[in-house]
Motif scaffolding. Structure first.
Motif, PDB file in Angstrom:
ATOM      1  N   ASP A  11       0.833  -1.225   0.000  1.00 48.21           N
ATOM      2  CA  ASP A  11       0.000   0.000   0.000  1.00 48.21           C
ATOM      3  C   ASP A  11       0.857   1.261   0.000  1.00 48.21           C
ATOM      4  O   ASP A  11       0.887   1.988   0.990  1.00 48.21           O
ATOM      5  CB  ASP A  11      -0.909  -0.028   1.239  1.00 48.21           C
ATOM      6  N   PRO A  12       1.577   1.555  -1.073  1.00 48.46           N
ATOM      7  CA  PRO A  12       1.662   0.841  -2.342  1.00 48.46           C
ATOM      8  C   PRO A  12       2.985   0.068  -2.426  1.00 48.46           C
ATOM      9  O   PRO A  12       3.825   0.157  -1.528  1.00 48.46           O
ATOM     10  CB  PRO A  12       1.695   2.025  -3.347  1.00 48.46           C
ATOM     11  N   PHE A  45      -4.834   2.703  -0.737  1.00 45.02           N
ATOM     12  CA  PHE A  45      -5.299   2.217  -2.039  1.00 45.02           C
ATOM     13  C   PHE A  45      -6.227   1.017  -1.827  1.00 45.02           C
ATOM     14  O   PHE A  45      -5.989   0.193  -0.926  1.00 45.02           O
ATOM     15  CB  PHE A  45      -4.109   1.784  -2.903  1.00 45.02           C
ATOM     16  N   GLU A  49      -6.746  -1.488  -6.687  1.00 43.75           N
ATOM     17  CA  GLU A  49      -5.685  -0.533  -7.063  1.00 43.75           C
ATOM     18  C   GLU A  49      -4.309  -1.094  -6.709  1.00 43.75           C
ATOM     19  O   GLU A  49      -3.358  -1.006  -7.493  1.00 43.75           O
ATOM     20  CB  GLU A  49      -5.880   0.806  -6.334  1.00 43.75           C
ATOM     21  N   ARG A  50      -4.185  -1.693  -5.515  1.00 39.53           N
ATOM     22  CA  ARG A  50      -2.885  -2.236  -5.095  1.00 39.53           C
ATOM     23  C   ARG A  50      -2.449  -3.371  -6.014  1.00 39.53           C
ATOM     24  O   ARG A  50      -1.290  -3.442  -6.423  1.00 39.53           O
ATOM     25  CB  ARG A  50      -2.971  -2.707  -3.630  1.00 39.53           C
ATOM     26  N   LYS A 156      -3.703  10.629  -6.084  1.00 37.23           N
ATOM     27  CA  LYS A 156      -4.409  10.426  -4.808  1.00 37.23           C
ATOM     28  C   LYS A 156      -4.334  11.688  -3.953  1.00 37.23           C
ATOM     29  O   LYS A 156      -5.324  12.124  -3.381  1.00 37.23           O
ATOM     30  CB  LYS A 156      -3.736   9.257  -4.130  1.00 37.23           C
TER      31      LYS A 156
END
Ligand code: PNS
Length: 159
Positions: A11-12, A45, A49-50, A156
Motif C-alpha cells: 500500500d503501495p 489504495f 488498485e494495489r 491520490k
C-alpha cells in the motif's frame, strides 16, 4: 516446479518490494505476489488498485503473477500450491514481527518454508508508510517507487 508466495499489503508497492520480488523470481520457477486485503490497516489504495499497481510494476518479470487474498496466508499458500514464502527483511525493527509470523506460520503449516531476502542498504529503511507520508507532503518520490506508483500517489494526494 517450485512456486513461492511473496506476501504483503503493498500500500503501495515500493522499490524495496520490487527488489525482493525480482530477486525471488530468479530463485524459483514461479512467484505469486499475494496482496493481502489487510482491512485493519485501512489501506490508502483499494485492493484492486494495489493489485493493479503490483501488476504494472512487475510486468517485466515473466514468472511473476499477482493474486489478492483474504484470511490466513498458510491457507492461501495451500490453495495456490506454493511451498515457500519469500519475504524481505529490513532493519532490526522487522525482526520481532517477522520472527513471530514465521513461527506461527510454521506451527500452522510445517510444510511451508519461509525464506528471507535481506534488503540492500538503499532500501533498508524504506516502507510503504514512509512513501505515503512523503507523497502526502508532495515530496520527491522518484528514488522510492516505480513511475506507475508515483503517478497514482500524485493523483491520490491531488484529490
Ligand atoms: O506488508 P505487510 O502488511 O507487512 O504484510 C503482512 C502480511 C499480509 C504478510 C501478514 O499480515 C499476513 O500474512 N496476513 C495474513 C493473515 C495471516 O495469515 N495471519 C497470521 C500470520 S502469523
Amino acid at each position: 516446479m517450485i512456486r513461492a508466495l511473496t506476501p504483503g499489503t503493498f500500500d503501495p508497492i515500493t522499490e524495496g518490494h520490487l527488489d525482493v520480488i525480482s530477486r525471488a523470481a530468479q530463485l524459483v520457477d514461479e512467484i505469486i505476489v499475494a496482496v493481502a486485503v489487510s482491512d485493519k490497516k485501512k489501506p490508502l489504495f483499494s485492493l484492486e488498485e494495489r493489485c493493479e499497481l503490483v501488476r504494472q510494476a512487475t510486468a517485466h518479470l515473466p514468472n511473476v503473477r499477482v493474486e489478492p487474498f483474504d484470511g490466513l496466508l498458510v491457507d492461501f499458500a495451500r490453495k495456490m500450491d506454493a511451498e515457500i514464502l519469500i519475504k524481505g527483511l529490513r532493519a532490526i525493527t522487522d525482526f520481532e514481527y517477522e520472527f513471530q509470523m514465521t513461527a506461527l506460520n510454521y506451527q500452522l503449516d510445517p510444510g511451508l518454508e519461509t525464506i528471507f531476502i535481506m534488503s540492500p542498504p538503499q532500501y533498508m529503511y524504506l516502507s510503504s508508510s514512509i512513501v505515503r507520508e512523503i507523497a502526502s507532503m508532495h515530496g520527491e518520490l522518484e528514488p522510492f517507487v516505480p513511475a506507475c506508483v508515483r503517478e497514482a500517489l500524485e493523483k491520490k494526494f491531488a484529490e
